[in-house]
Design an enzyme around this catalytic site. Sequence first.
Site, PDB file in Angstrom:
ATOM      1  N   HIS A  48     -14.299 -48.595  -9.003  1.00 55.23           N
ATOM      2  CA  HIS A  48     -14.736 -49.767  -9.765  1.00 55.23           C
ATOM      3  C   HIS A  48     -15.097 -49.326 -11.183  1.00 55.23           C
ATOM      4  O   HIS A  48     -15.465 -48.167 -11.413  1.00 55.23           O
ATOM      5  CB  HIS A  48     -15.957 -50.409  -9.108  1.00 55.23           C
ATOM      6  CG  HIS A  48     -15.650 -51.152  -7.847  1.00 55.23           C
ATOM      7  ND1 HIS A  48     -16.548 -51.985  -7.230  1.00 55.23           N
ATOM      8  CD2 HIS A  48     -14.522 -51.177  -7.089  1.00 55.23           C
ATOM      9  CE1 HIS A  48     -15.983 -52.512  -6.143  1.00 55.23           C
ATOM     10  NE2 HIS A  48     -14.771 -52.029  -6.023  1.00 55.23           N
ATOM     11  N   GLU A  50     -17.652 -49.761 -13.050  1.00 57.40           N
ATOM     12  CA  GLU A  50     -18.997 -49.212 -13.254  1.00 57.40           C
ATOM     13  C   GLU A  50     -19.088 -47.763 -12.779  1.00 57.40           C
ATOM     14  O   GLU A  50     -19.660 -46.910 -13.466  1.00 57.40           O
ATOM     15  CB  GLU A  50     -20.050 -50.026 -12.488  1.00 57.40           C
ATOM     16  CG  GLU A  50     -20.127 -51.484 -12.852  1.00 57.40           C
ATOM     17  CD  GLU A  50     -19.297 -52.369 -11.927  1.00 57.40           C
ATOM     18  OE1 GLU A  50     -18.117 -52.059 -11.694  1.00 57.40           O
ATOM     19  OE2 GLU A  50     -19.835 -53.372 -11.442  1.00 57.40           O
ATOM     20  N   CYS A  78     -21.174 -55.083  -7.709  1.00 59.03           N
ATOM     21  CA  CYS A  78     -21.181 -55.232  -6.254  1.00 59.03           C
ATOM     22  C   CYS A  78     -22.277 -54.325  -5.673  1.00 59.03           C
ATOM     23  O   CYS A  78     -22.976 -53.630  -6.415  1.00 59.03           O
ATOM     24  CB  CYS A  78     -19.813 -54.854  -5.683  1.00 59.03           C
ATOM     25  SG  CYS A  78     -19.455 -53.085  -5.754  1.00 59.03           S
ATOM     26  N   CYS A  81     -21.727 -50.565  -6.620  1.00 61.08           N
ATOM     27  CA  CYS A  81     -22.015 -50.272  -8.022  1.00 61.08           C
ATOM     28  C   CYS A  81     -23.505 -50.441  -8.323  1.00 61.08           C
ATOM     29  O   CYS A  81     -24.066 -49.681  -9.117  1.00 61.08           O
ATOM     30  CB  CYS A  81     -21.168 -51.147  -8.922  1.00 61.08           C
ATOM     31  SG  CYS A  81     -19.412 -50.725  -8.799  1.00 61.08           S
TER      32      CYS A  81
HETATM   33 ZN   LIG Z   1     -18.432 -52.478  -7.744  1.00 60.26          ZN
END
Ligand SMILES: [Zn+2]
Length: 143
Positions: A48, A50, A78, A81
């Site tokens: 992801h 991040e 999410c 993250c």
């Molecule tokens: Zn994430």
Amino acid sequence: MRLALDEAELAVRGGDVPVGAVVLSPDGETVLARGHNEREAGGDPTAHAEVLALRRAATALGSWRLPGCTLVVTLEPCVMCAGALVQSRVDRVVYGARDEKAGAAGSLWDLVRDRRLNHRPEVVEGVLADDCARLLTDFFRGR
Ligand SMILES: [Zn+2]
């Protein structure tokens, strides 16, 4: 956030959902790292925006701790993250669009500000939210 949006657009090239992130230095003047969603491009479930930006910022600073730093991301983090943000000890998380289905910084959960954890970054949400959401809506409409 404009830089994070530029980064998000790069994700689409690899067939990924457009989410982008940048990590700013404690004085807010320097972009330490950037990242965009590379889950499809890299076949990596943890890639992801991040997580990639935090890893690169840590490499740039030579430490896993990122005190004083700000992570700016186009979409609400999410659970994974949010966990990475707590672990990295960033001071501030700024995000654009809310993620009502999977957000962990105020929507579905609020992991980053959970009082049971030993580190709680400040959260600023809704920065250029419409631009961030539109990027995602356009992407999914095109599918
Ligand atoms: Zn994430």
